[in-house]
Scaffold this active site. Structure first.
Site, mmCIF file in Angstrom:
data_model
loop_
_atom_site.group_PDB
_atom_site.id
_atom_site.type_symbol
_atom_site.label_atom_id
_atom_site.label_comp_id
_atom_site.label_asym_id
_atom_site.label_seq_id
_atom_site.Cartn_x
_atom_site.Cartn_y
_atom_site.Cartn_z
ATOM 1 N N GLU A 170 24.806 -8.706 -31.358
ATOM 2 C CA GLU A 170 25.523 -9.517 -32.363
ATOM 3 C C GLU A 170 26.882 -9.932 -31.809
ATOM 4 O O GLU A 170 27.922 -9.688 -32.419
ATOM 5 C CB GLU A 170 25.694 -8.713 -33.664
ATOM 6 C CG GLU A 170 24.388 -8.182 -34.224
ATOM 7 C CD GLU A 170 24.514 -7.519 -35.591
ATOM 8 O OE1 GLU A 170 25.523 -7.707 -36.289
ATOM 9 O OE2 GLU A 170 23.570 -6.799 -35.969
ATOM 10 N N GLU A 176 22.963 0.739 -38.246
ATOM 11 C CA GLU A 176 24.223 1.323 -38.734
ATOM 12 C C GLU A 176 24.072 2.634 -39.521
ATOM 13 O O GLU A 176 24.653 2.781 -40.594
ATOM 14 C CB GLU A 176 24.957 0.285 -39.593
ATOM 15 C CG GLU A 176 25.190 -1.020 -38.853
ATOM 16 C CD GLU A 176 25.878 -2.082 -39.706
ATOM 17 O OE1 GLU A 176 26.036 -1.878 -40.914
ATOM 18 O OE2 GLU A 176 26.261 -3.115 -39.141
HETATM 19 C C1 GLA Z 1 26.122 -6.383 -39.340
HETATM 20 C C2 GLA Z 1 24.645 -6.607 -39.527
HETATM 21 C C3 GLA Z 1 24.311 -8.052 -39.450
HETATM 22 C C4 GLA Z 1 25.261 -8.911 -40.219
HETATM 23 C C5 GLA Z 1 26.648 -8.634 -39.777
HETATM 24 C C6 GLA Z 1 27.603 -9.538 -40.507
HETATM 25 O O1 GLA Z 1 26.495 -6.458 -38.039
HETATM 26 O O2 GLA Z 1 23.852 -5.922 -38.601
HETATM 27 O O3 GLA Z 1 23.035 -8.243 -39.949
HETATM 28 O O4 GLA Z 1 25.145 -8.679 -41.596
HETATM 29 O O5 GLA Z 1 26.924 -7.287 -40.040
HETATM 30 O O6 GLA Z 1 27.137 -10.855 -40.521
#
Ligand code: GLA
Length: 373
Positions: A275, A168
């Protein structure tokens, strides 16, 4: 009397047929599906991509452990390897949680994606300041980053096949390229390339990913592309792009997802969805206070159907691009609990996964499995 015995014999034979063999019939609210009880989600997708899941060490000690072993081929520690939890003080690492996930993976032959080595969130307090509380110099911060990455990557060398190296780094603000994080303020853009170089030096065989969210947004997508391309062009050891995929019943559109994948295919790197979850509420990107309308948290048929459609859409597109996508990781195991129970609204129950609160496959699970051609 004879008739009664005949009925019993026929019934027992039927039961033997139905339950004695590996194929069981279970009935859901509206579907009756033949279940091969030996087959899990990962097996349906084995010819396309590795199916993974984000886990906590605690979940591995509950009945969710069996579900993981049956359905997933890879794990990502949800929090245990983040810099804050694993490196709480300058001269102190906390290995217990990460080690226990690695031990479970080893015992059950699961792959592991490491997550993550450099992020603006969940960072330990000490990292940006010196003993007097002043902000450290770029040299000191890069040296700390190098020490951190080298130590963590080295510990799991050979057991972690891929790392989210930088997480990020791109800004969500339309007019801003990189996020104005402490990493950026102290080091400038360079910390990103450096993180990849340190990770590669520690384990030259690990696949190194840049990972980010809201990649389906054309403006953010362009910035992610620009960053990853610039790293690749500069010869930085980067091997993959992680699309987080925290989506919802109202996004992405077919066009947004297709354009996103097509764009990143052009980079010639591994693509993974790292994710994945599909919230049953419309997407909101920022945390907010609870409103009166948030009290309706039932998993209604309407929510369920919308979620099924979105899961189907995503998997149909993933399969279309199977040549380029090497992994799909779900963010959490089942609807029993997920980070979305507290985001964007604290305490609002969500149902974002393919397994329900009782760890049973949801209708969405079967619909996703049916997309496999
Ligand atoms: C982001 C992070 C993850 C996690 C999510 C929320 O996507 O990359 O590690 O913290 O937020 O669970």
């Amino acid at each position: 009397m004879r008739y009664k015995y005949l009925c019993m014999i026929l019934l027992s034979m039927a039961c033997l047929f139905l339950y004695g063999a590996p194929v069981k019939i279970i009935s859901h609210a509206t579907v009756t599906m033949p279940i091969d009880s030996t087959k899990g989600l990962k097996d349906y997708f084995a010819k396309f991509f590795t199916i993974g899941v984000a886990v906590s060490p605690r979940a591995l000690k509950t009945d969710e452990a069996g579900l993981i072993i049956q359905n997933f081929g890879s794990m990502t520690p949800e929090n245990a390897m983040k810099m804050g939890p694993i490196h709480p003080k300058e001269n102190e690492y906390f290995w217990r949680d990460a080690d226990s996930i690695m031990a479970f993976a080893k015992a059950n032959h699961l792959k592991v994606r490491g997550h993550n080595l450099c992020w603006h969130n969940q960072v330990p307090r000490w990292i940006f300041t010196n003993a007097a509380g002043d902000t450290v110099s770029k040299e000191v911060l890069l040296q700390r980053l190098q020490e951190h990455i080298t130590t963590v990557v080295n510990r799991y060398k050979g057991s972690i096949y891929a790392w989210d190296v930088v997480n990020e780094a791109i800004s969500d603000k339309p007019g801003e390229y990189l996020r104005n994080s402490a990493w950026y303020r102290i080091c400038g853009e360079e910390f990103i390339a450096k993180a990849f170089e340190y990770a590669h030096a520690a384990d030259p065989d690990a696949l190194l990913f840049y990972n980010d969210y809201n990649e389906i947004n054309p403006v953010k997508r362009e910035k992610i592309y620009r960053l990853v391309k610039s790293l690749k062009d500069a010869g930085v050891p980067i091997h993959g792009i992680g699309l987080q995929g925290h989506w919802a019943i109202n996004e992405p559109s077919e066009e947004e997802l297709t354009n996103t994948i097509k764009k990143f295919v052009g980079l010639g790197l591994n693509i993974q969805v790292t994710e994945l979850d599909i919230s049953v509420y419309n997407k909101e990107h920022d945390a907010r206070e609870r409103k009166p309308e948030d009290t309706n948290t039932e998993f209604t048929a309407e929510k369920e159907n919308a979620q099924i459609e979105m899961y189907k859409r995503c998997f149909i597109i993933f399969e279309k691009y199977k040549k380029y996508i090497t992994g799909i990781t779900f963010w959490n195991i089942s609807d029993r609990s997920s980070w979305l129970d507290n985001f964007p609204v604290r305490g609002r129950k969500d149902y974002p996964l393919l397994f329900d609160k009782n760890l049973q496959p949801k209708k969405a699970f079967w619909e996703v499995v049916k997309t496999v051609k």
